[in-house]
Design a protein around this motif. Structure first.
Motif, mmCIF file in Angstrom:
data_model
loop_
_atom_site.group_PDB
_atom_site.id
_atom_site.type_symbol
_atom_site.label_atom_id
_atom_site.label_comp_id
_atom_site.label_asym_id
_atom_site.label_seq_id
_atom_site.Cartn_x
_atom_site.Cartn_y
_atom_site.Cartn_z
ATOM 1 N N LEU A 135 0.124 -12.391 -3.088
ATOM 2 C CA LEU A 135 0.280 -12.487 -1.640
ATOM 3 C C LEU A 135 1.726 -12.390 -1.205
ATOM 4 O O LEU A 135 2.054 -11.686 -0.244
ATOM 5 C CB LEU A 135 -0.339 -13.804 -1.130
ATOM 6 N N THR A 136 2.601 -13.076 -1.902
ATOM 7 C CA THR A 136 4.023 -13.011 -1.516
ATOM 8 C C THR A 136 4.609 -11.624 -1.796
ATOM 9 O O THR A 136 5.426 -11.142 -1.033
ATOM 10 C CB THR A 136 4.854 -14.106 -2.199
ATOM 11 N N ARG A 137 4.156 -10.989 -2.860
ATOM 12 C CA ARG A 137 4.612 -9.608 -3.136
ATOM 13 C C ARG A 137 4.149 -8.682 -2.015
ATOM 14 O O ARG A 137 4.901 -7.853 -1.532
ATOM 15 C CB ARG A 137 4.072 -9.144 -4.486
ATOM 16 N N LYS A 138 2.915 -8.868 -1.599
ATOM 17 C CA LYS A 138 2.372 -8.043 -0.514
ATOM 18 C C LYS A 138 3.156 -8.259 0.775
ATOM 19 O O LYS A 138 3.471 -7.297 1.488
ATOM 20 C CB LYS A 138 0.892 -8.395 -0.300
ATOM 21 N N LEU A 139 3.523 -9.492 1.077
ATOM 22 C CA LEU A 139 4.337 -9.779 2.261
ATOM 23 C C LEU A 139 5.719 -9.131 2.162
ATOM 24 O O LEU A 139 6.214 -8.549 3.134
ATOM 25 C CB LEU A 139 4.488 -11.291 2.461
ATOM 26 N N ARG A 140 6.340 -9.234 0.989
ATOM 27 C CA ARG A 140 7.688 -8.655 0.815
ATOM 28 C C ARG A 140 7.655 -7.140 0.922
ATOM 29 O O ARG A 140 8.590 -6.533 1.433
ATOM 30 C CB ARG A 140 8.281 -9.086 -0.522
ATOM 31 N N GLU A 141 6.604 -6.519 0.414
ATOM 32 C CA GLU A 141 6.507 -5.058 0.428
ATOM 33 C C GLU A 141 6.015 -4.539 1.769
ATOM 34 O O GLU A 141 6.078 -3.337 2.010
ATOM 35 C CB GLU A 141 5.601 -4.595 -0.705
ATOM 36 N N GLY A 142 5.519 -5.426 2.620
ATOM 37 C CA GLY A 142 5.076 -5.029 3.951
ATOM 38 C C GLY A 142 3.802 -4.233 3.987
ATOM 39 O O GLY A 142 3.570 -3.462 4.908
ATOM 40 N N GLN A 143 2.962 -4.403 2.984
ATOM 41 C CA GLN A 143 1.699 -3.644 2.941
ATOM 42 C C GLN A 143 0.624 -4.360 3.710
ATOM 43 O O GLN A 143 0.455 -5.512 3.662
ATOM 44 C CB GLN A 143 1.260 -3.449 1.495
#
Length: 143
Positions: A135-143
């Protein structure tokens, strides 16, 4: 599109959790051999090939300005934790390398800090930790 109120509530919860946890971990650096910023620099540098990272890569991993990172690295050079030299592939850039003392000091602090992180995160299951990373990776990548 997600519910706006729920999105704001989730953001505030994430922000407050990060802030509270960060405050608890601050004691790992209060009286130790490294300050939080120095630890963050050495985290980036020691994970890089040959314990060497470009100054701009260090800057992108820290949450402070480029001039502040440069001053921090210069202070670390004086302390003998890193060396700094021109980047032969980028005339305006610099390469930062962890010294033996810097790498050793980082490992000592990282062991204790890692234990504290693991203790704090132990309230989550491995599946929840995997979810949090995703989830945090998805937030950082803006997907």
């Amino acid at each position: 599109m997600s519910d706006r109120r729920l999105a704001v509530e989730a953001w505030e919860s994430l922000f407050r959790a990060q802030h509270e946890i960060f405050e608890r971990f601050a004691s790992d650096f209060t009286h130790g051999p490294l300050h939080q910023g120095e630890y963050d620099v050495l985290l980036t540098v020691t994970r890089a090939p040959e314990r060497t990272a470009r100054l701009r890569d260090i800057t992108s991993n820290l949450l402070i300005s480029q001039p502040s990172v440069s001053r921090l690295v210069d202070r670390m050079v004086v302390r003998g934790l890193v060396t700094k030299c021109p980047d032969p592939n980028d005339g305006r850039g610099s390469l930062v390398t962890a010294t033996e003392m810097g790498a050793r000091t980082f490992r000592e602090v990282a062991l204790a800090h890692g234990r504290h992180i693991a203790e704090r995160m132990s309230v989550l299951s491995n599946d929840e930790l995997d979810q949090l990373v995703a989830l945090t990776r998805k937030l950082r990548e803006g997907q």
